[in-house]
Design a protein around this motif. Structure first.
Motif, PDB file in Angstrom:
ATOM      1  N   LEU B  76       0.815  -1.208   0.000  1.00 33.38           N
ATOM      2  CA  LEU B  76       0.000   0.000   0.000  1.00 33.38           C
ATOM      3  C   LEU B  76       0.852   1.264   0.000  1.00 33.38           C
ATOM      4  CD1 LEU B  76      -2.778   1.222   0.220  1.00 33.38           C
ATOM      5  CD2 LEU B  76      -2.683   0.910   2.673  1.00 33.38           C
ATOM      6  N   MET B 100     -13.356  -1.946   3.952  1.00 30.01           N
ATOM      7  CA  MET B 100     -12.581  -2.600   5.000  1.00 30.01           C
ATOM      8  C   MET B 100     -11.289  -3.021   4.339  1.00 30.01           C
ATOM      9  SD  MET B 100     -13.866  -5.646   7.460  1.00 30.01           S
ATOM     10  CE  MET B 100     -14.662  -4.822   8.797  1.00 30.01           C
ATOM     11  N   LEU B 101     -10.197  -2.517   4.887  1.00 28.82           N
ATOM     12  CA  LEU B 101      -8.914  -2.640   4.222  1.00 28.82           C
ATOM     13  C   LEU B 101      -8.139  -3.853   4.708  1.00 28.82           C
ATOM     14  CD1 LEU B 101      -6.897  -1.192   2.322  1.00 28.82           C
ATOM     15  CD2 LEU B 101      -6.036  -0.012   4.350  1.00 28.82           C
ATOM     16  N   ILE B 102      -7.787  -4.725   3.791  1.00 29.39           N
ATOM     17  CA  ILE B 102      -6.921  -5.842   4.160  1.00 29.39           C
ATOM     18  C   ILE B 102      -5.600  -5.663   3.437  1.00 29.39           C
ATOM     19  CG2 ILE B 102      -6.609  -8.336   4.100  1.00 29.39           C
ATOM     20  CD1 ILE B 102      -8.782  -7.619   5.954  1.00 29.39           C
ATOM     21  N   THR B 103      -4.574  -5.321   4.187  1.00 32.46           N
ATOM     22  CA  THR B 103      -3.261  -5.202   3.573  1.00 32.46           C
ATOM     23  C   THR B 103      -2.525  -6.477   3.887  1.00 32.46           C
ATOM     24  OG1 THR B 103      -2.548  -4.101   5.570  1.00 32.46           O
ATOM     25  CG2 THR B 103      -3.076  -2.719   3.709  1.00 32.46           C
ATOM     26  N   GLU B 105       0.699  -8.536   3.439  1.00 30.58           N
ATOM     27  CA  GLU B 105       2.083  -8.590   2.989  1.00 30.58           C
ATOM     28  C   GLU B 105       2.579 -10.026   2.858  1.00 30.58           C
ATOM     29  OE1 GLU B 105       3.210  -6.069   1.645  1.00 30.58           O
ATOM     30  OE2 GLU B 105       1.667  -4.743   2.424  1.00 30.58           O
ATOM     31  N   ARG B 106       2.270 -10.829   3.852  1.00 30.80           N
ATOM     32  CA  ARG B 106       2.729 -12.220   3.753  1.00 30.80           C
ATOM     33  C   ARG B 106       1.609 -13.100   3.228  1.00 30.80           C
ATOM     34  NH1 ARG B 106       3.952 -12.369   9.799  1.00 30.80           N
ATOM     35  NH2 ARG B 106       1.790 -11.810   9.455  1.00 30.80           N
ATOM     36  N   LEU B 113      -7.213 -14.081   6.442  1.00 29.54           N
ATOM     37  CA  LEU B 113      -7.618 -12.694   6.602  1.00 29.54           C
ATOM     38  C   LEU B 113      -8.815 -12.371   5.741  1.00 29.54           C
ATOM     39  CD1 LEU B 113      -4.220 -10.871   6.663  1.00 29.54           C
ATOM     40  CD2 LEU B 113      -5.977 -11.027   8.448  1.00 29.54           C
TER      41      LEU B 113
END
Lengths: 339, 339
Positions: B76, B100-103, B105-106, B113
């Motif tokens: 992001l 609804m923000l789902i960042t 990375e892994r 998630l």
DNA sequence: TTGAAAGCGCTAACAA
DNA sequence: TTGTTAGCGCTTTCAA
């Protein structure tokens, strides 16, 4: 393609299939729920067979929070803001929360928007940029809703604050430029005052003035790259040539200033003028800029924010807290420091 | 400070105070609800007196969606991604949704998630970067949940797609460099393949090769500025000097390449080598880079995404759609086009 | 440890 | 137009 829609399985369906009660299902999905391994196993099996997932809406209705955290941010497409939001979101998610993002560009609507968060039984709220409307804050206080403000003034009466140490930062900047041999200082800041930006600029001016270095203040129309570039491009030539050390109140502005100085005004940095920024956004480290700056540790900031939130949700009822995040000077190529 | 917590007022409280039924309260807060102006007035007055707000959790439990839209994005803090998310979020909010923000990375955690979004009865999901896990997509399909994929391949079997026209984009890039007089082309791309990035790079190579311009491919470890810079900094000198027109598969990489060429390798752009990017991120327009590029219209992209979502929510049951967003060439200072 | 039952706050179908 | 009633899917006492 067929778009037949199935009904979502409920705890009732799972209970029936597993041959247990709905409470058992609930307990199976509650961390630390008092349930025997066998029943839990049965439930889990039935659940995955049906594709069951706990309905967080219903759960949130029952318990006092929904696991949602409101994250209010404007100018999300700006380097500093986007990394703040990225870190916050990651940490929140890691802690089991779900960030609900409110990007509020036009202040008029903001109030209503943020208000709507309350309807989701949010577990807390984080404000990165805008100051929450007073009414809203009052409501948060009424319902004991945890609020954390990042780089905001403390006049709301409710909410913990995490701020960069702007006072120290401004002074650091001034001392740094002086140490690097600058004698006639300038300070570029946006016309419109902002808590952090104006704070550090003021600290810079105060500190330098006290030490016998009067400061020329240069104004930009706003905080963007283009605003800063235009501000410097149109600045009075005499003023500009009087300055040999320029502090810009954000890196983004510093980058605009750098381009204006070098490209539009033909002024050599750092030979004729040294430039110092604030924030240490990624672009400050890019080769063409190599900007010296005062760094805010965004990771640490995010960690503090989430910690405060969690403490409050755990019932910490002490009065509003203020956490000052430390700053570090990053010396790169726009200052003439002894390497 | 006192941290006394009040109970939130419910529609029951409002009804009692206003002297009406709870349904009346509900209707007063339902757009288009059949209610007389007088009752509505009474309800509104009572509500604001008590500080009442509709509980979206309860409402979402009752209706089939909660008004929440899942927004899945990685990296992001990258310029392109942050502006995409900013626009999407703005538009979603304007349409009355809550992102609804789902960042993520892994990638390992991502599945779980995103799954948790389903528990919030989301009205739809948007994927900007990661490809949703197949299981999840299957579930979305089962429940008829609208899904929009941005710049993703179409092998999931469910979900509308909005993609930049990478094929045309790659060809445009090749033709542009050729038109600007480049004869020996190069293409910088990340080692790891990605739908959009690899797609446009491949199109570039194919188009140029067909026209009699073989392409030297240069690889970077990843898609970041630093990866690209390191890739060019360490590139074989012979190869580099053989190239006079370099296409970089993203602007971010192009900026890294530019700095590497000018600073690390002493190669003049555009005199010795012309450089062309892709995306038109804000930084490409900054003075020190002034990068020529192929522009994706992020606003239009976001608008398309939200439109698709809304159409699906309105019951559009046609098969998966594909929207190609147009591209424009932006000629700046890193190419030698006729001005 | 388990199940029955009550209720979280709301909306929608129905009847008046 | 209004009120009554019955859920939405879940957790949580309370007994067993």
């Amino acid at each position: 393609m067929a778009r037949d829609v199935e009904r979502k399985p409920t705890s009732f369906d799972v209970a029936k299939l597993a041959g247990v009660s709905r409470s058992a299902v609930s307990r199976a999905f509650t961390p630390g729920g008092r349930i025997s391994p066998q029943t839990k196993e049965k439930v889990t099996r039935a659940a995955s067979e049906l594709g069951y997932r706990v309905n967080s809406l219903a759960r949130g209705l029952q318990q006092d929070h929904s696991g949602i955290v409101g994250l209010v941010a404007s100018r999300l497409d700006t380097p500093l803001r986007s990394s703040q939001v990225a870190r916050l979101s990651e940490l929140l998610i890691r802690e089991g929360f779900k960030p609900m993002l409110i990007t509020a560009e036009r202040p008029d609507h903001v109030g209503t928007l943020i208000e709507s968060l309350l309807g989701y039984n949010v577990a807390g709220m984080i404000f990165t940029s805008d100051t929450p409307p007073p009414d809203l804050i009052k409501d948060c206080a009424r319902f004991g809703l945890p609020v954390v403000l990042i780089n905001r003034p403390g006049n709301s009466g409710w909410g913990d604050r995490v701020v960069a140490d702007n006072l120290t930062g401004g002074s650091m900047a001034a001392q740094l430029l002086i140490d690097c041999g600058a004698t006639r200082l300038g300070c570029l800041m946006p016309r419109r005052e902002t808590f952090s930006v104006s704070g550090r600029a003021q600290a810079f001016v105060d500190y330098a003035t006290e030490r016998g270095h009067p400061v020329e203040v240069l104004l930009a129309d706003d905080q963007g790259y283009a605003d800063a570039r235009a501000g410097i491009a149109k600045a009075d030539a005499d003023v500009l040539h009087r300055i040999d050390g320029l502090f810009c109140s954000t890196d983004l502005m510093a980058l605009g200033a750098l381009d204006a100085l070098r490209i539009d005004r033909g002024i050599k940095v750092p030979e004729q003028m040294q430039v110092l920024g604030f924030d240490n956004i990624e672009q400050a480290g890019w080769g063409s800029y190599d900007l010296s700056t005062i760094s805010q540790d965004i990771d640490a900031q995010a960690a503090t924010v989430v910690r405060l939130l969690i403490e409050r949700m755990a019932g910490d009822a002490s009065s509003n807290k203020l956490e000052q995040e430390p700053l570090t000077a990053i010396l790169r190529g726009t200052t003439r420091h002894a390497r």
